[in-house]
Structure formats: structure tokens, C-alpha cells
Design an enzyme around this catalytic site. Structure first.
Site, PDB file in Angstrom:
ATOM      1  N   PRO A  95       1.910  -0.020  -6.500  1.00  0.00           N
ATOM      2  CA  PRO A  95       1.753  -1.361  -7.068  1.00  0.00           C
ATOM      3  C   PRO A  95       0.315  -1.743  -7.377  1.00  0.00           C
ATOM      4  CG  PRO A  95       2.358  -1.462  -4.749  1.00  0.00           C
ATOM      5  CD  PRO A  95       2.541  -0.034  -5.187  1.00  0.00           C
ATOM      6  N   ARG A 119     -10.238  -5.499 -13.031  1.00  0.00           N
ATOM      7  CA  ARG A 119     -10.845  -6.413 -12.054  1.00  0.00           C
ATOM      8  C   ARG A 119     -11.371  -5.606 -10.878  1.00  0.00           C
ATOM      9  NH1 ARG A 119      -7.434  -9.536  -9.251  1.00  0.00           N
ATOM     10  NH2 ARG A 119      -5.510  -8.687 -10.068  1.00  0.00           N
ATOM     11  N   TYR A 149     -12.673  -0.823  -6.758  1.00  0.00           N
ATOM     12  CA  TYR A 149     -11.774   0.208  -7.272  1.00  0.00           C
ATOM     13  C   TYR A 149     -12.343   1.019  -8.436  1.00  0.00           C
ATOM     14  CZ  TYR A 149      -8.407  -2.362  -4.430  1.00  0.00           C
ATOM     15  OH  TYR A 149      -7.764  -2.965  -3.384  1.00  0.00           O
ATOM     16  N   ASN A 164      -0.889   7.562  -4.018  1.00  0.00           N
ATOM     17  CA  ASN A 164      -1.589   6.320  -3.676  1.00  0.00           C
ATOM     18  C   ASN A 164      -0.524   5.234  -3.730  1.00  0.00           C
ATOM     19  OD1 ASN A 164      -3.047   4.008  -3.380  1.00  0.00           O
ATOM     20  ND2 ASN A 164      -4.651   4.549  -4.841  1.00  0.00           N
ATOM     21  N   ALA A 179      -0.531  -1.127  -1.777  1.00  0.00           N
ATOM     22  CA  ALA A 179      -0.287  -1.962  -0.600  1.00  0.00           C
ATOM     23  C   ALA A 179       0.956  -1.524   0.194  1.00  0.00           C
ATOM     24  CB  ALA A 179      -0.160  -3.425  -1.021  1.00  0.00           C
ATOM     25  N   GLU A 199      -2.265  11.860   0.741  1.00  0.00           N
ATOM     26  CA  GLU A 199      -2.440  10.412   0.566  1.00  0.00           C
ATOM     27  C   GLU A 199      -3.850  10.150   0.029  1.00  0.00           C
ATOM     28  OE1 GLU A 199      -2.265   8.375   4.298  1.00  0.00           O
ATOM     29  OE2 GLU A 199      -2.570   6.391   3.389  1.00  0.00           O
ATOM     30  N   HIS A 206      -6.607   7.056  -1.444  1.00  0.00           N
ATOM     31  CA  HIS A 206      -6.989   5.667  -1.730  1.00  0.00           C
ATOM     32  C   HIS A 206      -8.352   5.664  -2.384  1.00  0.00           C
ATOM     33  CE1 HIS A 206      -3.611   4.202   0.498  1.00  0.00           C
ATOM     34  NE2 HIS A 206      -3.908   5.096   1.433  1.00  0.00           N
ATOM     35  N   ARG A 253     -12.199  -1.811   5.507  1.00  0.00           N
ATOM     36  CA  ARG A 253     -11.783  -3.080   4.914  1.00  0.00           C
ATOM     37  C   ARG A 253     -11.015  -3.919   5.947  1.00  0.00           C
ATOM     38  NH1 ARG A 253      -9.156  -2.093  -0.768  1.00  0.00           N
ATOM     39  NH2 ARG A 253      -9.598  -4.331  -0.907  1.00  0.00           N
TER      40      ARG A 253
END
Ligand code: CA2
Length: 149
Positions: A10, A18, A23, A74, A77, A98, A100, A107
Site C-alpha cells: 500500500p 511526497r 522514501y 515491501n 504498512a 523483505e 523497506h 522510525r
């Protein structure tokens, strides 16, 4: 030729629009193109899919059985919430890396937990889109049987 599914969850369709400080500034299409190109140099066939829907991600993982030899995931959330995705990775028994973009451990505390990690062969985070290329390298090693124990 070994085949790898790159699965993005997602909001990753919004990459490049943004929060570039978190990112990066590349769009998802740019990241996917780099993955396909790096896959070619490694002799891997790369298929890229993105969905905002947990059920679609589950269907993609199930459908990967017999089709793909590895998965780069990835889960966005859903990483921090989805027992269902963890169970799906366990059930298909396909080596899954995995990834990210951000360092989830530096974070907010709710990002420190990953259900995906329990089923994945490893986690790469904090290196931006380069992490996807690292994941392809890791799978390539795995396929050639020369990965460390
Ligand atoms: O760092 C990562 O790759 C994440 O999986 C990204 C997820 C976040 O929920 C995870 O904790 C860590 C969020 C992806 C949102 O991506 C956007 C990109 C640009 C603009 C808005 C959202």
C-alpha cells in the site's frame, strides 16, 4: 532461468510524489525498471506488481507458487499488522526477502515490528531503492546455493 516476483504494498504507488527525504525521489515505475534491468544482469526474470489491497497481495503470493523462485516484498504498512501475509509467505515456501526503503528501526516504534520478518529469509531496510537490487543479489546467491548458513 529463475524468476523473481517484486511485490509492493500500500501507498508505494505514490513514490516520488511526497516525502522524498524518507522514501527518495524516484517513482515506483523508475524503481521497477531498475529492478528489471538489474535482474537481467543477474540472469533473473523479474516481474513487478503493486497493490494497495491486502487480499490482492495474498493472492499474488499464493499464485507465485510454481511460477516464481523468489519474492522481494515491501509490504508497506501491512508489514506491521498482517499475520495473513506472514502466513502466506510461510505457506508457499518461496524464499522471500523483505525490503523497506526507510530504516524502519530508526522510525516510530510501531514500525519496529515486522510480521514479514518471521517468514522472510532476511530483511533489508534503510538503503532506499538500492535495497531492491540488494534483495535480487541475495536471491541470486540463494539460488546458486552459495549463501552463508
Ligand atoms: O520504508 C518502507 O519502504 C515502508 O515499507 C514504506 C511504508 C511504511 O508504512 C513502512 O513503515 C515502511 C509506507 C509507504 C508510503 O510510501 C509513500 C511514498 C511517497 C508518498 C507517500 C507515501
Amino acid at each position: 532461468m529463475k524468476s523473481v516476483l517484486i511485490l509492493n504494498g500500500p501507498n508505494l504507488n505514490l513514490l516520488g510524489t511526497r516525502q522524498p527525504e524518507v522514501y527518495g525521489s524516484e517513482t515506483l515505475a523508475m524503481v521497477e525498471e531498475r529492478c528489471r534491468s538489474h535482474g537481467e544482469t543477474l540472469g533473473l526474470a523479474v516481474t513487478c506488481v503493486q497493490s494497495n489491497h491486502e487480499g490482492v497481495l495474498l493472492d499474488q503470493i499464493h499464485a507465485a507458487k510454481g511460477r516464481h523462485h523468489g519474492i522481494v516484498l515491501n509490504a508497506g504498512a501491512y508489514t506491521h499488522t498482517s499475520v495473513a501475509l506472514m502466513d502466506a509467505i510461510y505457506s508457499v515456501e518461496i524464499p522471500t526477502v523483505e525490503v523497506h526503503l526507510s530504516n524502519i528501526h530508526s522510525r516510530e516504534s510501531f514500525r519496529h515490528t515486522s510480521y514479514i520478518s518471521r517468514a522472510a529469509i532476511g530483511q533489508i531496510c534503510g538503503f532506499g531503492s538500492f535495497g531492491y537490487l540488494m534483495a535480487l543479489e541475495a536471491l541470486k546467491q540463494r539460488f546458486s546455493g552459495s549463501e552463508p548458513e
